[in-house]
Scaffold this active site. Structure first.
Site, PDB file in Angstrom:
ATOM      1  N   GLY A   1      -5.210  58.879  66.417  1.00 41.04           N
ATOM      2  CA  GLY A   1      -4.074  59.409  65.670  1.00 41.04           C
ATOM      3  C   GLY A   1      -4.164  59.209  64.167  1.00 41.04           C
ATOM      4  O   GLY A   1      -5.222  59.356  63.554  1.00 41.04           O
ATOM      5  N   ILE A   2      -3.027  58.869  63.571  1.00 41.81           N
ATOM      6  CA  ILE A   2      -2.934  58.739  62.121  1.00 41.81           C
ATOM      7  C   ILE A   2      -3.870  57.658  61.600  1.00 41.81           C
ATOM      8  O   ILE A   2      -4.539  57.830  60.580  1.00 41.81           O
ATOM      9  CB  ILE A   2      -1.480  58.446  61.706  1.00 41.81           C
ATOM     10  CG1 ILE A   2      -0.597  59.670  61.983  1.00 41.81           C
ATOM     11  CG2 ILE A   2      -1.393  58.044  60.240  1.00 41.81           C
ATOM     12  CD1 ILE A   2       0.890  59.407  61.834  1.00 41.81           C
ATOM     13  N   GLY A   3      -3.944  56.527  62.294  1.00 39.07           N
ATOM     14  CA  GLY A   3      -4.812  55.441  61.848  1.00 39.07           C
ATOM     15  C   GLY A   3      -6.270  55.849  61.827  1.00 39.07           C
ATOM     16  O   GLY A   3      -7.000  55.555  60.866  1.00 39.07           O
TER      17      GLY A   3
ATOM     18  N   TYR B   1      13.799  53.328  68.575  1.00 40.25           N
ATOM     19  CA  TYR B   1      12.720  53.728  67.677  1.00 40.25           C
ATOM     20  C   TYR B   1      13.236  54.027  66.271  1.00 40.25           C
ATOM     21  O   TYR B   1      12.694  53.529  65.278  1.00 40.25           O
ATOM     22  CB  TYR B   1      11.991  54.952  68.230  1.00 40.25           C
ATOM     23  CG  TYR B   1      10.882  55.420  67.324  1.00 40.25           C
ATOM     24  CD1 TYR B   1       9.727  54.668  67.189  1.00 40.25           C
ATOM     25  CD2 TYR B   1      11.003  56.596  66.595  1.00 40.25           C
ATOM     26  CE1 TYR B   1       8.703  55.076  66.345  1.00 40.25           C
ATOM     27  CE2 TYR B   1       9.989  57.018  65.750  1.00 40.25           C
ATOM     28  CZ  TYR B   1       8.839  56.251  65.624  1.00 40.25           C
ATOM     29  OH  TYR B   1       7.841  56.655  64.779  1.00 40.25           O
TER      30      TYR B   1
ATOM     31  N   SER C   1       8.834  56.947  59.484  1.00 41.07           N
ATOM     32  CA  SER C   1       9.129  58.146  60.278  1.00 41.07           C
ATOM     33  C   SER C   1      10.360  58.820  59.690  1.00 41.07           C
ATOM     34  O   SER C   1      11.239  58.147  59.126  1.00 41.07           O
ATOM     35  CB  SER C   1       9.400  57.765  61.735  1.00 41.07           C
ATOM     36  OG  SER C   1       9.912  58.868  62.466  1.00 41.07           O
TER      37      SER C   1
ATOM     38  N   GLY D   1      -3.751  49.693  64.207  1.00 38.30           N
ATOM     39  CA  GLY D   1      -3.629  50.859  65.082  1.00 38.30           C
ATOM     40  C   GLY D   1      -4.561  51.973  64.665  1.00 38.30           C
ATOM     41  O   GLY D   1      -4.154  53.131  64.570  1.00 38.30           O
ATOM     42  N   GLY D   2      -5.837  51.633  64.451  1.00 36.42           N
ATOM     43  CA  GLY D   2      -6.772  52.608  63.889  1.00 36.42           C
ATOM     44  C   GLY D   2      -7.676  53.289  64.891  1.00 36.42           C
ATOM     45  O   GLY D   2      -8.647  53.940  64.490  1.00 36.42           O
TER      46      GLY D   2
END
Length: 233
Positions: free
Chosen positions: A16-18, A149, A136, A12-13
């Site tokens: 966002g965070i990735g 979630y 999270s 997931g890069g």
């Protein structure tokens, strides 16, 4: 560990965070491959970052196998897996369906586990490695509408603890990073990142936490790290 010339795989890069983590680690000399489900977006992000692109869905077991094949073919060694890919939405308890759970769990739980399983085989042979799971604060305290979630991230937290118990003897550090709310595209129907807000975390704060955890000398590790906004009100 030293980041210079370290070989790092981030799921997931593409945003966002990735993306922020890949940018920071590459800036510190690491070799980074990023995965993403959208081929065009993945290749563009990789070009912008100077990373290796791998179009793959962690929820697909064949994509997981192909990801590691391509990565090891390119680099020959894996130093860090960052399980960042994640999806989620909120839904009232009386509206939940089994399909809802399966949709989220296939990425947040099953996908992360299958990526870690492949990495663990490599790490055990190397007698060295690092896994960082992006959790999270929802795993620590549920919220209204968060049945799916929050429980998926609680499962990831539990798996992290199990992997720590299994892999420490092989000099493998397994770490969990729990962000509170971050202004990413997470949960956005259009997958567009939200604008920065001065009272909310950015992806950069989480990237900094990941980098800092990795850079501790290999003799020690931080099992779990939670990052809050200083004043969210």
């Amino acid at each position: 560990m030293k980041l210079e010339n370290a070989n790092i795989l981030i799921t997931g890069g593409t945003m966002g965070i990735g993306y922020a983590t890949a940018k920071l680690l590459i800036g510190n000399g690491a070799n980074v491959a990023i995965t993403g489900r959208d081929e065009k977006r993945t290749h563009k992000a990789a070009r912008d970052l100077g990373a290796m692109p791998i179009t793959a869905d962690v929820a697909n077991p064949e994509d997981v196998k192909r990801t590691f094949h391509l990565f090891m073919e390119e680099y020959g060694r894996l130093d860090v897996l960052i399980n960042n890919a994640g999806i989620g939405f909120s839904k009232a308890i009386d509206q939940l369906t089994l399909d809802d759970f399966e949709h989220i769990y296939r990425v947040n739980v099953f996908g992360a586990a299958m990526m870690a399983a492949k990495a663990a085989k490599i790490f055990k042979k190397q007698n060295y490695g690092n896994i960082i799971n992006i959790g999270s604060t929802a795993a620590l305290k549920g919220y209204e509408g968060g049945s799916i979630y929050a429980s998926s991230k609680a499962a990831l937290r539990s798996m992290t603890q199990s992997w720590q118990a299994e892999l420490r003897r092989y000099n493998v550090r397994v770490m969990l990073v729990n962000p509170s709310e971050v202004t990413t595209a997470f949960g956005q129907p259009d997958r567009q990142e939200r604008d920065d807000q001065p009272n909310k975390l950015r992806s950069e704060e989480i990237a900094w936490a990941i980098k800092s955890a990795l850079q501790m000398d290999n003799r020690g590790f931080v099992p779990e790290l939670t990052v809050w906004a200083t004043n969210p009100f």
